[in-house]
Design an enzyme around this catalytic site. Structure first.
Site, mmCIF file in Angstrom:
data_model
loop_
_atom_site.group_PDB
_atom_site.id
_atom_site.type_symbol
_atom_site.label_atom_id
_atom_site.label_comp_id
_atom_site.label_asym_id
_atom_site.label_seq_id
_atom_site.Cartn_x
_atom_site.Cartn_y
_atom_site.Cartn_z
ATOM 1 N N ILE A 165 0.381 -1.430 0.127
ATOM 2 C CA ILE A 165 -0.047 -0.288 -0.396
ATOM 3 C C ILE A 165 0.441 1.592 0.379
ATOM 4 O O ILE A 165 0.638 2.196 -0.561
ATOM 5 C CB ILE A 165 -0.747 0.082 1.158
ATOM 6 C CG1 ILE A 165 -1.836 -1.392 1.528
ATOM 7 C CG2 ILE A 165 -1.477 1.171 1.350
ATOM 8 C CD1 ILE A 165 -2.730 -1.255 2.694
ATOM 9 N N ASP A 184 10.875 2.478 5.984
ATOM 10 C CA ASP A 184 10.704 1.535 6.502
ATOM 11 C C ASP A 184 11.870 0.321 7.035
ATOM 12 O O ASP A 184 12.954 0.716 6.970
ATOM 13 C CB ASP A 184 10.444 0.710 5.230
ATOM 14 C CG ASP A 184 9.634 -0.860 5.692
ATOM 15 O OD1 ASP A 184 8.149 -0.602 4.856
ATOM 16 O OD2 ASP A 184 10.472 -1.867 5.390
ATOM 17 N N ASP A 267 -8.741 5.022 10.637
ATOM 18 C CA ASP A 267 -10.300 4.530 9.850
ATOM 19 C C ASP A 267 -9.805 2.932 10.934
ATOM 20 O O ASP A 267 -10.707 2.524 10.487
ATOM 21 C CB ASP A 267 -9.416 3.639 8.671
ATOM 22 C CG ASP A 267 -10.496 3.153 8.156
ATOM 23 O OD1 ASP A 267 -11.629 3.365 7.985
ATOM 24 O OD2 ASP A 267 -10.266 2.370 7.554
ATOM 25 N N GLU A 272 -12.647 -2.391 17.983
ATOM 26 C CA GLU A 272 -13.984 -1.948 17.121
ATOM 27 C C GLU A 272 -15.072 -2.830 17.435
ATOM 28 O O GLU A 272 -15.137 -3.987 18.053
ATOM 29 C CB GLU A 272 -12.875 -2.095 15.725
ATOM 30 C CG GLU A 272 -12.300 -1.243 15.460
ATOM 31 C CD GLU A 272 -11.839 -2.028 14.022
ATOM 32 O OE1 GLU A 272 -12.284 -2.434 12.918
ATOM 33 O OE2 GLU A 272 -10.850 -1.416 13.661
ATOM 34 N N HIS A 295 -13.505 1.361 9.719
ATOM 35 C CA HIS A 295 -12.598 0.572 9.252
ATOM 36 C C HIS A 295 -13.161 0.089 7.683
ATOM 37 O O HIS A 295 -13.489 -0.559 7.708
ATOM 38 C CB HIS A 295 -12.686 -0.744 9.970
ATOM 39 C CG HIS A 295 -11.472 -2.110 9.580
ATOM 40 N ND1 HIS A 295 -11.135 -2.420 10.694
ATOM 41 C CD2 HIS A 295 -10.622 -1.826 8.421
ATOM 42 C CE1 HIS A 295 -10.092 -3.215 10.104
ATOM 43 N NE2 HIS A 295 -10.040 -3.341 9.312
ATOM 44 N N ILE A 296 -13.174 0.958 6.417
ATOM 45 C CA ILE A 296 -13.534 0.905 5.674
ATOM 46 C C ILE A 296 -12.730 1.106 4.086
ATOM 47 O O ILE A 296 -12.328 1.658 2.754
ATOM 48 C CB ILE A 296 -14.798 1.747 5.206
ATOM 49 C CG1 ILE A 296 -14.605 3.839 5.072
ATOM 50 C CG2 ILE A 296 -15.852 1.757 6.091
ATOM 51 C CD1 ILE A 296 -15.099 4.590 4.409
#
Length: 412
Positions: A165, A184, A267, A272, A295-296
Site C-alpha cells: 500500500i 521502513d 480508520d 472496534e 474500518h473502510i
C-alpha cells in the site's frame, strides 16, 4: 487433460462456511465450480458459536472480525483450509492452524488501490479543512475562508511502511506533485522520486502529512505515542489506515487539542464494534479537523471483488490440485498434474525420516511413485505424491500409518 480432474471426495459433500458478508463473487465461484453446500452468514460469531458451526466444515472464509482461535481450530475436525478475505491474518491462530495442517490464505494485494486512494482523499479533505467547513454548512453557518487551507502540491508526504500500500500511495502522491519520503525497517527500493529516511524521527520532522502502513506487531504497538508525536511538524496531519494498535489515541487527542497537529484521519481502532449499528467510542470524537471512518480502507466494490477472486483461486488450487502457493501455514508447493495417476497429499510433523519412511513403505508394497514433491517449514512437512491409479487406495491406507502423520487426503 489432467487439469479437468476433480477431487475424489464429492463436491456436494464439502461443507463451506463464509462469514462476515464475504463478497458474492466468492460464493458464485464456488457454486459454479460444483460446491453446492455453501453457507453464508452476514456477520462474525462468538467463539462458542463458531466451535459449534465449524465441526463439519471443510473450508471457512472470514474477514477481519472473526477470531479463529486455537479452540476453534481444534474443534474443526474436517477443516482443510481457511480463506482470509482481507489483507491481515492476525485474527487466525496461525500456529494452531499449522500444527493441524490447515492451509491459510489471504489477499495481501487486492485492496491496495482502494486504501491508497482513500489516503489521498483524506489528505485533501484535511489539508483544506473541509471537515470543519462541512460541519458549519450543515449547521447553517457560511464559512468561506482560505485561512489554514492548502494544496497538496509541493507538500511532503511521509509514509511509514513502504510495502504494497505504501509504495502505491507513493506513486499516486507524486502524480499530485507531492514530495514523498518514507521509512521502513527493511531496505526498500524507492519508486519514482521517493527517498528513504534513516530514522522515524527524521521522517516525522520533515513530513506535512504522515501516513501509516505497518503491520500489527509487538514492535509497532503504540508506535505513534506522546514521545513520537513531539517530533511531528507543527500543524502536520496524521493518517492511520493500517492497524488500530499502532497509534495511542489518547496521546493523539491531546496533541490535536493543543494545536500541535493540524488534523488526523483514523480508520482503525484498538477496539472496534462487532457489527454495524453497535455503539462506538473513541477519544477523537468531536475534535476539529478529524476524519473518523469505520474500518473502510479496503471497503470498495472493486476491492471486495478482487479479494473474492484472489482468495477463491488459491483455495481452488489447494482443494483440487494440492497447490499450496500463497499459504501462510502449509509449505508452498506446486506439482504439475500427471496423466494416469492419482494424487495423494500428506502433511506431517517436520521430523527427520518421514519422506524415507513414505518411500520405503510404498516401495515394499510395489506402489510406483510417478511424481513427488516435499516442502517443509519449521513445524510441518508437506508431500504431494502422484501414484498408479490402481494402487492409490492401498497407498492412502499405508500413508495414514506413517509416523508423525497429521493428515492424508487423496485428491483424485
Amino acid at each position: 487433460m489432467a487439469d479437468k480432474k476433480t477431487t475424489s471426495y464429492p463436491k456436494e459433500k464439502i461443507n463451506i462456511l463464509f462469514l462476515e458478508n464475504i463478497s458474492d463473487v466468492a460464493v458464485r465461484r464456488f457454486k459454479d465450480a460444483g460446491y453446492s453446500n455453501v453457507k453464508k452468514l452476514s456477520g462474525a460469531v462468538s467463539e462458542e458459536e463458531l466451535i459449534k458451526e465449524i465441526k463439519n466444515v471443510h473450508l471457512i472464509g472470514i474477514r477481519s472480525k472473526t477470531q479463529l482461535t486455537s479452540k476453534v481450530i481444534a474443534a474443526a475436525e474436517k477443516l482443510q483450509a481457511i480463506g482470509c478475505f482481507c489483507i491481515g491474518t492476525n485474527q487466525v491462530d496461525l500456529k494452531a492452524a499449522t500444527k493441524k495442517g490447515v492451509a491459510v490464505y489471504n489477499a495481501p494485494y487486492s485492496n491496495t488501490r482502494s486504501v491508497a486512494e482513500l489516503v489521498i482523499g483524506a489528505s485533501i479533505i484535511l489539508i483544506r479543512k473541509i471537515i470543519d467547513k462541512n460541519k458549519a454548512a450543515h449547521e447553517g453557518v457560511w464559512m468561506k475562508d482560505a485561512t489554514g487551507s492548502y494544496e497538496l502540491r509541493g507538500k511532503t508526504l511521509g509514509i511509514i511502511g513502504y510495502g504494497n500500500i505504501g509504495s502505491q500511495l507513493s506513486v499516486l502522491a507524486e502524480g499530485l506533485g507531492m514530495k514523498v519520503i518514507f521509512y521502513d525497517t527493511e531496505t526498500k527500493l524507492p519508486l519514482g522520486n521517493a527517498s528513504d529516511c534513516k530514522s522515524l524521527k527524521e521522517l516525522l520532522s520533515k513530513a506535512d502529512i504522515v501516513s501509516l502502513h505497518v503491520p500489527e506487531l509487538p514492535s509497532t504497538k503504540n508506535l505513534i505515542n506522546k514521545t513520537n508525536l513531539k517530533f511531528f511538524k507543527k500543524g502536520s496531519i496524521l493518517i492511520n489506515y493500517a492497524r488500530g494498535e499502532v497509534v495511542e489515541l489518547n496521546d493523539l487527542a491531546k496533541f490535536l487539542k493543543d494545536g500541535h497537529l493540524g488534523g488526523a484521519a483514523i480508520d482503525v481502532y484498538p477496539w472496534e464494534p462487532e457489527k454495524n449499528g453497535d455503539t462506538f467510542t473513541t477519544p477523537l470524537q468531536g475534535l476539529s479537523n478529524v476524519l473518523l471512518t469505520p474500518h473502510i480502507g479496503g471497503s470498495t466494490q472493486e476491492a471486495q471483488a478482487n479479494i473474492g477472486e484472489d482468495v477463491s483461486a488459491k483455495l481452488f488450487s489447494y482443494l483440487e490440485k494440492g497447490i499450496s502457493n500463497g499459504s501462510l501455514t502449509v509449505p508452498a508447493l506446486s506439482l504439475p498434474p500427471q496423466e494416469g495417476t492419482h494424487r495423494i497429499l500428506h502433511i506431517h510433523n517436520n521430523v527427520p525420516g518421514v519422506l524415507s519412511e513414505i518411500n520405503t513403505t510404498l516401495s515394499k508394497h510395489k506402489i510406483n511413485i510417478l511424481g513427488q514433491y516435499l516442502k517443509t517449514n519449521d513445524e510441518i512437512g508437506y508431500v504431494v505424491l502422484d501414484v498408479d491409479k490402481g494402487l492409490s487406495k492401498n497407498a492412502l491406507e499405508l500413508l495414514q500409518k506413517v509416523k508423525s502423520t497429521i493428515k492424508v487426503r487423496r485428491l483424485y
